[in-house]
Design an enzyme around this catalytic site. Sequence first.
Site, PDB file in Angstrom:
ATOM      1  N   PRO A  89       0.728  -1.348   0.045  1.00 18.85           N
ATOM      2  CA  PRO A  89      -0.070   0.100  -0.004  1.00 18.85           C
ATOM      3  C   PRO A  89       0.775   1.157  -0.032  1.00 18.85           C
ATOM      4  O   PRO A  89       0.338   2.402  -0.247  1.00 18.85           O
ATOM      5  CB  PRO A  89      -0.955  -0.222   1.344  1.00 18.85           C
ATOM      6  CG  PRO A  89      -0.331  -1.411   2.048  1.00 18.85           C
ATOM      7  CD  PRO A  89       0.512  -1.974   1.326  1.00 18.85           C
ATOM      8  N   GLU A 116       2.380  -8.264   8.856  1.00 13.70           N
ATOM      9  CA  GLU A 116       2.488  -6.903   8.939  1.00 13.70           C
ATOM     10  C   GLU A 116       3.592  -6.285   8.107  1.00 13.70           C
ATOM     11  O   GLU A 116       3.082  -4.866   7.577  1.00 13.70           O
ATOM     12  CB  GLU A 116       2.793  -6.437  10.376  1.00 13.70           C
ATOM     13  CG  GLU A 116       1.628  -6.240  11.459  1.00 13.70           C
ATOM     14  CD  GLU A 116       0.468  -7.198  11.349  1.00 13.70           C
ATOM     15  OE1 GLU A 116      -0.591  -6.854  10.854  1.00 13.70           O
ATOM     16  OE2 GLU A 116       0.837  -8.489  11.540  1.00 13.70           O
ATOM     17  N   ARG A 154      -2.346  -8.418 -20.531  1.00 12.20           N
ATOM     18  CA  ARG A 154      -3.395  -8.417 -21.610  1.00 12.20           C
ATOM     19  C   ARG A 154      -2.689  -7.135 -22.636  1.00 12.20           C
ATOM     20  O   ARG A 154      -3.318  -7.095 -23.557  1.00 12.20           O
ATOM     21  CB  ARG A 154      -4.586  -7.909 -21.341  1.00 12.20           C
ATOM     22  CG  ARG A 154      -4.800  -6.580 -20.396  1.00 12.20           C
ATOM     23  CD  ARG A 154      -6.274  -6.606 -19.870  1.00 12.20           C
ATOM     24  NE  ARG A 154      -7.139  -6.095 -20.887  1.00 12.20           N
ATOM     25  CZ  ARG A 154      -7.332  -5.053 -21.337  1.00 12.20           C
ATOM     26  NH1 ARG A 154      -6.461  -4.222 -21.071  1.00 12.20           N
ATOM     27  NH2 ARG A 154      -8.420  -4.906 -22.170  1.00 12.20           N
ATOM     28  N   ASP A 169      -9.991   0.315 -25.480  1.00 16.07           N
ATOM     29  CA  ASP A 169     -10.237   0.380 -23.941  1.00 16.07           C
ATOM     30  C   ASP A 169     -10.604   1.543 -23.248  1.00 16.07           C
ATOM     31  O   ASP A 169     -10.309   2.659 -23.464  1.00 16.07           O
ATOM     32  CB  ASP A 169      -8.945  -0.112 -23.291  1.00 16.07           C
ATOM     33  CG  ASP A 169      -8.869  -1.640 -22.981  1.00 16.07           C
ATOM     34  OD1 ASP A 169      -9.557  -2.429 -23.246  1.00 16.07           O
ATOM     35  OD2 ASP A 169      -7.757  -1.834 -22.842  1.00 16.07           O
TER      36      ASP A 169
END
Length: 249
Positions: A89, A116, A154, A169
């Site tokens: 994150p 953690e 992709r 897209d």
Amino acid sequence: MYFNILTLFPEMFNGPLNESMIGRAQENDLLDINIINIRDYASGKHQVTDDAPYGGGAGMVMKVEPVYKAWEDKCRNEKDSSPVILMSPQGRKLNQEIVKDLSAQEGLTVICGHYEGFDDRIRSSIVTDEISIGDYVLTGGELAAMVLIDAVARMIPGVLGDENSVINDSFYNGLLDYPHYTRPRSFKGMEVPEVLLSGNHAEIDKWRQQESLKRTLLRRPDLMEVKTLTAEEIELLEDIKKDLKVKKR
Ligand code: 4GX
């Protein structure tokens, strides 16, 4: 293109990457996914991969040596200086531009953390890039790695059947996708827009471009701010804004 994935949960990768487009890409040798079990590189009878944090506190920390040894054995390569990405994150937030850049690499190594977090020396010894798939917290980096692999794979030529599908897209041109319709023409009183049945391709293209602009303006104004618009798009946008004002009244 190849992916090396360093994980404590290799089984998690079995389903998602072996189905559909990504599964086919592997069968067709466009894509090679190597799953490496970090536990195989942990020492001692119990092959421990985590430990309590120095300085105290709750939670466990992933040890540095097993990850380093796994990378050294399976990923270090003199001929290829592919990035080593840590899913976390704290990384830069993934978007289509980053996806496109990564798809130009010969290969990528992706490290999935659990617990953690990692002993920070994983970062300083082998990690060259840190990527987050969004501002929320997962239980581990595995799902994030699969999201990254799916999005990057992709973009490899030949992975999607139809090359146009990438060009059309959402995000390819910095705008959201226009609405799509297929049969039946009428469903519970909801009709397919007339223009799509007209066979007039110039009009259809114009409608689609306009709908893309409208959706982006209404749903993701943040995307409009960074995009440089063509003269044609600016003109279409003026019409859309006028139209929206009329509807409000
Ligand atoms: N986008 N997580 C990683 C453990 C961890 C913590 C710190 C390294 C450093 C996530 C995300 C995400 C949860 C994966 C914590 N590993 N990963 N994990 N959002 O939330 O990528």
